[in-house]
Design a protein around this motif. Sequence first.
Motif, PDB file in Angstrom:
ATOM      1  N   TYR A  74       0.880  -1.151   0.000  1.00 54.94           N
ATOM      2  CA  TYR A  74       0.000   0.000   0.000  1.00 54.94           C
ATOM      3  C   TYR A  74       0.920   1.202   0.000  1.00 54.94           C
ATOM      4  CZ  TYR A  74      -3.878  -3.065   1.097  1.00 54.94           C
ATOM      5  OH  TYR A  74      -4.835  -4.041   1.036  1.00 54.94           O
ATOM      6  N   ALA A  75       0.638   2.177  -0.853  1.00 54.62           N
ATOM      7  CA  ALA A  75       1.532   3.319  -0.989  1.00 54.62           C
ATOM      8  C   ALA A  75       0.723   4.609  -1.049  1.00 54.62           C
ATOM      9  CB  ALA A  75       2.374   3.169  -2.254  1.00 54.62           C
TER      10      ALA A  75
ATOM     11  N   TRP B  61      -1.898  11.097  -3.699  1.00 51.86           N
ATOM     12  CA  TRP B  61      -2.207   9.877  -4.439  1.00 51.86           C
ATOM     13  C   TRP B  61      -2.101   8.682  -3.500  1.00 51.86           C
ATOM     14  CZ3 TRP B  61       1.502   6.077  -4.658  1.00 51.86           C
ATOM     15  CH2 TRP B  61       2.796   6.467  -4.321  1.00 51.86           C
ATOM     16  N   LYS B  62      -2.706   7.565  -3.917  1.00 52.55           N
ATOM     17  CA  LYS B  62      -2.611   6.286  -3.215  1.00 52.55           C
ATOM     18  C   LYS B  62      -2.481   5.181  -4.247  1.00 52.55           C
ATOM     19  CE  LYS B  62      -5.032   7.128   1.050  1.00 52.55           C
ATOM     20  NZ  LYS B  62      -5.516   6.356   2.148  1.00 52.55           N
TER      21      LYS B  62
ATOM     22  N   HIS C   7      -5.535   8.975  -7.866  1.00 52.88           N
ATOM     23  CA  HIS C   7      -5.051  10.324  -7.580  1.00 52.88           C
ATOM     24  C   HIS C   7      -6.123  11.321  -7.957  1.00 52.88           C
ATOM     25  CE1 HIS C   7      -3.706  12.176 -11.439  1.00 52.88           C
ATOM     26  NE2 HIS C   7      -3.347  10.964 -11.806  1.00 52.88           N
ATOM     27  N   LEU C   8      -5.954  12.558  -7.540  1.00 56.18           N
ATOM     28  CA  LEU C   8      -7.018  13.556  -7.619  1.00 56.18           C
ATOM     29  C   LEU C   8      -7.506  13.839  -9.039  1.00 56.18           C
ATOM     30  CD1 LEU C   8      -5.712  16.104  -4.976  1.00 56.18           C
ATOM     31  CD2 LEU C   8      -7.531  14.422  -4.719  1.00 56.18           C
ATOM     32  N   LYS C   9      -6.633  13.753 -10.024  1.00 52.80           N
ATOM     33  CA  LYS C   9      -7.008  14.135 -11.385  1.00 52.80           C
ATOM     34  C   LYS C   9      -7.848  13.078 -12.093  1.00 52.80           C
ATOM     35  CE  LYS C   9      -2.893  16.929 -11.943  1.00 52.80           C
ATOM     36  NZ  LYS C   9      -1.626  17.060 -12.639  1.00 52.80           N
TER      37      LYS C   9
ATOM     38  N   PHE D 178       8.375   5.077  -6.268  1.00 54.04           N
ATOM     39  CA  PHE D 178       8.332   6.085  -7.318  1.00 54.04           C
ATOM     40  C   PHE D 178       7.499   5.507  -8.461  1.00 54.04           C
ATOM     41  CE2 PHE D 178      12.261   6.409  -5.030  1.00 54.04           C
ATOM     42  CZ  PHE D 178      12.381   7.765  -4.755  1.00 54.04           C
ATOM     43  N   ILE D 179       6.528   6.282  -8.947  1.00 55.37           N
ATOM     44  CA  ILE D 179       5.688   5.853 -10.063  1.00 55.37           C
ATOM     45  C   ILE D 179       5.710   6.947 -11.132  1.00 55.37           C
ATOM     46  CG2 ILE D 179       3.342   5.255 -10.811  1.00 55.37           C
ATOM     47  CD1 ILE D 179       2.791   4.327  -7.918  1.00 55.37           C
ATOM     48  N   ASN D 180       5.982   6.551 -12.376  1.00 54.83           N
ATOM     49  CA  ASN D 180       5.884   7.464 -13.502  1.00 54.83           C
ATOM     50  C   ASN D 180       4.590   7.115 -14.216  1.00 54.83           C
ATOM     51  OD1 ASN D 180       5.982   8.654 -16.076  1.00 54.83           O
ATOM     52  ND2 ASN D 180       8.210   8.604 -16.097  1.00 54.83           N
ATOM     53  N   TYR D 181       3.606   8.010 -14.106  1.00 59.48           N
ATOM     54  CA  TYR D 181       2.304   7.797 -14.722  1.00 59.48           C
ATOM     55  C   TYR D 181       2.028   8.977 -15.643  1.00 59.48           C
ATOM     56  CZ  TYR D 181      -2.724   7.205 -15.250  1.00 59.48           C
ATOM     57  OH  TYR D 181      -3.984   7.060 -15.778  1.00 59.48           O
ATOM     58  N   LYS D 182       1.938   8.711 -16.918  1.00 53.18           N
ATOM     59  CA  LYS D 182       1.696   9.729 -17.943  1.00 53.18           C
ATOM     60  C   LYS D 182       2.727  10.861 -17.863  1.00 53.18           C
ATOM     61  CE  LYS D 182      -3.207   8.900 -18.610  1.00 53.18           C
ATOM     62  NZ  LYS D 182      -4.562   9.460 -18.590  1.00 53.18           N
ATOM     63  N   GLY D 183       3.975  10.497 -17.600  1.00 57.41           N
ATOM     64  CA  GLY D 183       5.044  11.484 -17.567  1.00 57.41           C
ATOM     65  C   GLY D 183       5.170  12.257 -16.273  1.00 57.41           C
ATOM     66  N   GLU D 184       4.277  12.018 -15.329  1.00 58.13           N
ATOM     67  CA  GLU D 184       4.332  12.689 -14.028  1.00 58.13           C
ATOM     68  C   GLU D 184       4.904  11.708 -12.998  1.00 58.13           C
ATOM     69  OE1 GLU D 184       1.401  15.282 -11.085  1.00 58.13           O
ATOM     70  OE2 GLU D 184       0.596  14.448 -12.947  1.00 58.13           O
TER      71      GLU D 184
END
Length: 180
Positions: free
Chosen positions: A84-85, A92-93, A105-107, A163-169
């Motif tokens: 769980y992160a 984000w979670k 995440h919020l978006k 660390f997560i790279n999601y859609k460049g973020e």
Amino acid sequence: MKFLILLLLIFPKLILAQEVFIDSSNKEYLYLGSTQNNKQSFMDLNIGTIDWINKAKVERMQQIGMLSPAQFWNKVTNNSIGFYASGYEPFWKAKITKNRLQFFHLKEDNIAIKIDIKNSNLTYDFVAFFYSQNGVIGLIRNLDKRSKCALNIDEPDSIYEIFINYKGEIFEGCAYLDKL
């Protein structure tokens, strides 16, 4: 003392691998790396439950072995334990299982992505890389035993950062192991 330090420098896996312990009643435990309310998390290797053990009992436990990162990951996932992160900026979670990343995440709404996880063969630190066909990539790694990753007062302090790279973020945060 100098000899011990030299040994630890030559054989760093002695302090970095996932430790297996035994208590006074011969019950075997796997250290999971979280601390909360002066208790540490361990997986009971006989029945696969997570036990929170107080510091005094932990100090009386004896280390009897170590698992490689791949053995560790297989042991926890086979007992329905996952990561769980969470993180901030933006908030984000995530939940990470053997082959799935559930990301909030919020978006956007809940995003469930099939992932492949690969463990490092070069180190005895737990380092897991994950990626998906959708271009999501990430890394979970353990910090040294003296460091803790702590973001949220409701969640345990942990030795794992993520660390997560999601859609460049890039999303950075802390992760802990718990039952799924």
